[in-house]
Design a protein around this motif. Structure first.
Motif, PDB file in Angstrom:
ATOM      1  N   VAL A  50       0.849  -1.199   0.000  1.00  0.00           N
ATOM      2  CA  VAL A  50       0.000   0.000   0.000  1.00  0.00           C
ATOM      3  C   VAL A  50       0.883   1.246   0.000  1.00  0.00           C
ATOM      4  N   PRO A  51       0.406   2.325  -0.628  1.00  0.00           N
ATOM      5  CA  PRO A  51       1.162   3.579  -0.552  1.00  0.00           C
ATOM      6  C   PRO A  51       1.026   4.173   0.851  1.00  0.00           C
ATOM      7  N   LEU A  52       2.140   4.636   1.396  1.00  0.00           N
ATOM      8  CA  LEU A  52       2.136   5.201   2.743  1.00  0.00           C
ATOM      9  C   LEU A  52       2.310   6.712   2.743  1.00  0.00           C
ATOM     10  N   HIS A  53       2.764   7.268   1.617  1.00  0.00           N
ATOM     11  CA  HIS A  53       3.019   8.701   1.582  1.00  0.00           C
ATOM     12  C   HIS A  53       2.728   9.295   0.217  1.00  0.00           C
ATOM     13  N   GLU A  54       2.593  10.616   0.237  1.00  0.00           N
ATOM     14  CA  GLU A  54       2.484  11.414  -0.981  1.00  0.00           C
ATOM     15  C   GLU A  54       3.424  12.593  -0.812  1.00  0.00           C
ATOM     16  N   ARG A  55       3.972  13.059  -1.903  1.00  0.00           N
ATOM     17  CA  ARG A  55       4.855  14.226  -1.870  1.00  0.00           C
ATOM     18  C   ARG A  55       4.019  15.496  -1.864  1.00  0.00           C
ATOM     19  N   ASP A  56       4.414  16.439  -1.054  1.00  0.00           N
ATOM     20  CA  ASP A  56       3.798  17.766  -1.025  1.00  0.00           C
ATOM     21  C   ASP A  56       4.952  18.763  -1.061  1.00  0.00           C
ATOM     22  N   GLY A  57       5.511  18.947  -2.259  1.00  0.00           N
ATOM     23  CA  GLY A  57       6.735  19.725  -2.384  1.00  0.00           C
ATOM     24  C   GLY A  57       7.875  18.929  -1.766  1.00  0.00           C
ATOM     25  N   ARG A  59       7.981  18.352   1.504  1.00  0.00           N
ATOM     26  CA  ARG A  59       7.427  17.697   2.682  1.00  0.00           C
ATOM     27  C   ARG A  59       6.739  16.392   2.292  1.00  0.00           C
ATOM     28  N   ILE A  60       6.610  15.514   3.274  1.00  0.00           N
ATOM     29  CA  ILE A  60       5.945  14.232   3.077  1.00  0.00           C
ATOM     30  C   ILE A  60       4.580  14.304   3.751  1.00  0.00           C
ATOM     31  N   ARG A  61       3.572  13.892   3.033  1.00  0.00           N
ATOM     32  CA  ARG A  61       2.232  13.797   3.616  1.00  0.00           C
ATOM     33  C   ARG A  61       1.854  12.320   3.605  1.00  0.00           C
ATOM     34  N   PHE A  62       1.526  11.796   4.769  1.00  0.00           N
ATOM     35  CA  PHE A  62       1.191  10.383   4.866  1.00  0.00           C
ATOM     36  C   PHE A  62      -0.256  10.133   4.476  1.00  0.00           C
ATOM     37  N   THR A  63      -0.470   9.011   3.795  1.00  0.00           N
ATOM     38  CA  THR A  63      -1.821   8.565   3.478  1.00  0.00           C
ATOM     39  C   THR A  63      -2.481   8.089   4.774  1.00  0.00           C
ATOM     40  N   ALA A  64      -3.751   7.737   4.703  1.00  0.00           N
ATOM     41  CA  ALA A  64      -4.442   7.213   5.891  1.00  0.00           C
ATOM     42  C   ALA A  64      -3.740   5.959   6.408  1.00  0.00           C
ATOM     43  N   GLU A  65      -3.306   5.101   5.489  1.00  0.00           N
ATOM     44  CA  GLU A  65      -2.585   3.888   5.887  1.00  0.00           C
ATOM     45  C   GLU A  65      -1.249   4.238   6.547  1.00  0.00           C
ATOM     46  N   GLY A  66      -0.566   5.227   5.991  1.00  0.00           N
ATOM     47  CA  GLY A  66       0.704   5.665   6.554  1.00  0.00           C
ATOM     48  C   GLY A  66       0.532   6.237   7.949  1.00  0.00           C
ATOM     49  N   GLN A  67      -0.516   7.002   8.162  1.00  0.00           N
ATOM     50  CA  GLN A  67      -0.781   7.578   9.481  1.00  0.00           C
ATOM     51  C   GLN A  67      -1.049   6.488  10.516  1.00  0.00           C
TER      52      GLN A  67
END
Length: 95
Positions: A50-57, A59-67
């Motif tokens: 599962v994806p755990l993160h997304e890029r926001d510039g 910074r790293i933004r975690f997906t719901a699964e990542g959180q």
């Protein structure tokens, strides 16, 4: 069936990214290269499927699964710290 376990270094890297907000800052804190931090996060995502993160510039933004995953090792490490503090001042005969 053999139980699978996750690499604790990958989990530590994940929690450190969450604490610092960037892979570069996490790498500095862990004394890793930025590419090692990135590789460990990618390997953790591959292991879980599962994806755990997304890029926001930068910074790293975690997906719901990542959180959800970030919260799990934090609870474990907090519970393991208690015995360490309990016994840190204890004196053991013969040691």
């Amino acid at each position: 069936m053999r139980q699978r376990i996750l690499d604790l270094n990958m989990l530590l890297t994940l929690v450190t990214i969450a604490d610092t907000g960037t892979m570069t800052a996490a790498a500095e804190r862990l004394s890793y290269t930025q590419s090692t931090v990135s590789m460990q996060l990618n390997r953790l995502e591959a292991a879980l499927g599962v994806p755990l993160h997304e890029r926001d510039g930068r910074r790293i933004r975690f997906t719901a699964e990542g959180q959800k995953l970030v919260a799990t090792p934090e609870r474990c490490w907090n519970s393991t710290a208690k015995p360490l503090t309990t016994f840190s001042n204890a004196r053991f005969p013969g040691i």
